[in-house]
Design an enzyme around this catalytic site. Structure first.
Site, PDB file in Angstrom:
ATOM      1  N   ASP A 118       0.827  -1.211   0.000  1.00  0.00           N
ATOM      2  CA  ASP A 118       0.000   0.000   0.000  1.00  0.00           C
ATOM      3  C   ASP A 118       0.867   1.270   0.000  1.00  0.00           C
ATOM      4  O   ASP A 118       2.107   1.200   0.046  1.00  0.00           O
ATOM      5  CB  ASP A 118      -0.925  -0.062   1.230  1.00  0.00           C
ATOM      6  CG  ASP A 118      -2.301   0.519   0.961  1.00  0.00           C
ATOM      7  OD1 ASP A 118      -2.438   1.340   0.045  1.00  0.00           O
ATOM      8  OD2 ASP A 118      -3.245   0.161   1.687  1.00  0.00           O
ATOM      9  N   ASP A 173     -10.035   3.554  -3.491  1.00  0.00           N
ATOM     10  CA  ASP A 173     -10.797   2.391  -3.012  1.00  0.00           C
ATOM     11  C   ASP A 173     -12.213   2.360  -3.560  1.00  0.00           C
ATOM     12  O   ASP A 173     -12.945   3.350  -3.514  1.00  0.00           O
ATOM     13  CB  ASP A 173     -10.863   2.405  -1.485  1.00  0.00           C
ATOM     14  CG  ASP A 173      -9.507   2.117  -0.865  1.00  0.00           C
ATOM     15  OD1 ASP A 173      -8.519   1.983  -1.616  1.00  0.00           O
ATOM     16  OD2 ASP A 173      -9.449   2.028   0.371  1.00  0.00           O
TER      17      ASP A 173
HETATM   18  C1  GLA Z   1      -5.967   1.316   1.448  1.00  0.00           C
HETATM   19  C2  GLA Z   1      -6.109   0.325   0.312  1.00  0.00           C
HETATM   20  C3  GLA Z   1      -7.240  -0.633   0.620  1.00  0.00           C
HETATM   21  C4  GLA Z   1      -6.961  -1.360   1.928  1.00  0.00           C
HETATM   22  C5  GLA Z   1      -6.740  -0.360   3.046  1.00  0.00           C
HETATM   23  C6  GLA Z   1      -6.244  -1.025   4.319  1.00  0.00           C
HETATM   24  O1  GLA Z   1      -7.067   2.150   1.548  1.00  0.00           O
HETATM   25  O2  GLA Z   1      -6.324   0.983  -0.900  1.00  0.00           O
HETATM   26  O3  GLA Z   1      -7.421  -1.564  -0.434  1.00  0.00           O
HETATM   27  O4  GLA Z   1      -5.824  -2.179   1.768  1.00  0.00           O
HETATM   28  O5  GLA Z   1      -5.783   0.633   2.687  1.00  0.00           O
HETATM   29  O6  GLA Z   1      -6.016  -0.118   5.358  1.00  0.00           O
END
Ligand code: GLA
Length: 357
Positions: A118, A173
């Site tokens: 990430d 997301d």
């Molecule tokens: C980010 C990523 C998500 C998830 C969260 C976890 O937002 O894009 O897919 O992995 O972190 O905290």
């Protein structure tokens, strides 16, 4: 193809949850349909020890990560884990910044097959540098580990990451909604729109990732989930289920395991499909397949049922051609049709066909 804990369970991960998901992938028929990687997302880690080694949450993972990886492997599945290129993960757990080689060695020793990496808390770091560092660390570990880059498309990874990651997120997301009311939320249709134009950058070993599936998480109708799954398959997107596999309905299971639709996603040519036409609320998307045929989605984003058509010329075939048409959701041959196909498509729905000259 696989399953990831985040979309449904967020930080509520544990060894029982992951074992249960592995069991359910097998018992539901998902494994037979091709789902393979079981990935724990954020929140499995709590700290680093005096030697800087990453420490898993002992309360939630009392048997340790190695034992969990062994369990997943015993089911004939592969095991994935999550970290972050910054000092902390998005949920505030320790990230891998400054510990890349140490973490990669640890993952390899545990038997990790997949790393989602990430981009939170990375300050002014260059994404290309940070992801290349972890790529090199994973390589040096000696274990083949799929590298899933999660920097949300911020630094346009499709332009530079072909030899860095195996898949890269192209957007922020996903939210479990057709077209969310929540400000700034990325609904299924918004993310679909963002994929238009990225098709030339994907291919075997290096894929655009429009984010994990929301199919079965409750925020959309069955028709909308069928559209979401169809689009992701046509986009050659990674198929990471994100629902509770233990309690999914028969309808949701039928969507996630439709082999003819999955075959479009997994086609050996590895072409990402593209939008070939947009007329207001109706769209046609098409993907070239290795046998010379085309997978086609007739998509209706409007609120009323409407007719959508596709001509063979739009698919790159001669106009006079007669071609076989098969409906991939009805699993039915519609015969040989000359020049075009026209069909009624429900509101927010798709008709997905394979056109074979
Ligand atoms: C980010 C990523 C998500 C998830 C969260 C976890 O937002 O894009 O897919 O992995 O972190 O905290």
């Amino acid at each position: 193809m696989g399953w990831n804990s985040w979309n449904k369970f967020g930080c509520n991960v544990s060894e029982d949850l992951i074992k249960g998901a592995a069991d359910a992938i097998v018992s539901s028929g998902m494994k037979d349909a091709g789902y393979e990687y079981v990935v724990i997302d954020d929140c499995w880690q709590v700290s680093r020890d005096a030697g800087g080694n990453i420490v898993a949450d002992a309360r939630r993972f009392p048997s340790g990560i190695k034992a969990l990886a062994d369990y997943v492997h015993s089911k004939g599945l592969k095991f994935g884990i999550y970290s972050d290129a910054g000092v902390k993960t998005c949920a505030g757990r320790p990230g891998s910044s400054g510990h890349e080689y140490q973490d990669a060695l640890q993952y390899a020793a545990w038997g990790v097959d997949y790393l989602k990496y990430d981009w939170c808390h990375t300050g002014t770091a260059s994404a290309e540098w940070a992801y290349s560092t972890m790529r090199d660390a994973l390589k040096a570990s000696g274990r083949p580990i799929v590298f899933s880059m999660c920097e949300w498309g911020t630094a346009k990874p499709w332009l530079w990451a072909k030899d860095v990651g195996n898949l890269w997120r192209t957007a922020g997301d996903i939210s479990d909604c057709w077209d969310c009311k929540k400000k700034d939320a990325l609904s299924f249709v918004k993310i679909a729109d963002m994929q238009d134009g990225l098709e030339t950058y994907a291919g075997p070993g290096h894929w655009n990732d429009p984010d994990m599936l929301e199919v079965g998480n409750g925020g959309m109708t069955t028709t909308e989930y069928r559209s979401h799954f169809s689009l992701w398959c046509l986009l050659a997107a990674p198929l990471m289920a994100g629902n509770d596999l233990k309690s999914m309905s028969a309808e949701i299971k039928e969507i996630l395991t439709n082999r003819e639709v999955i075959a479009v996603n997994q086609d050996a040519l590895g072409m990402q499909g593209r939008r070939v036409r947009k007329d207001g609320d109706t769209e046609v998307w098409a993907k070239q397949l290795s046998d010379g045929s085309r997978a086609v989605i007739l998509f209706n984003r409007g609120i009323d049922e409407t007719q959508v058509s596709v001509s063979w010329e739009e698919l790159g075939y001669p106009a006079h051609l007669s071609a076989g048409v098969r409906d991939l959701w009805m699993k039915k041959d519609l015969g040989r049709l000359a020049g075009m196909y026209r069909v009624k498509v429900p509101s927010h729905g798709v008709v997905m066909v394979k056109v074979t000259p």
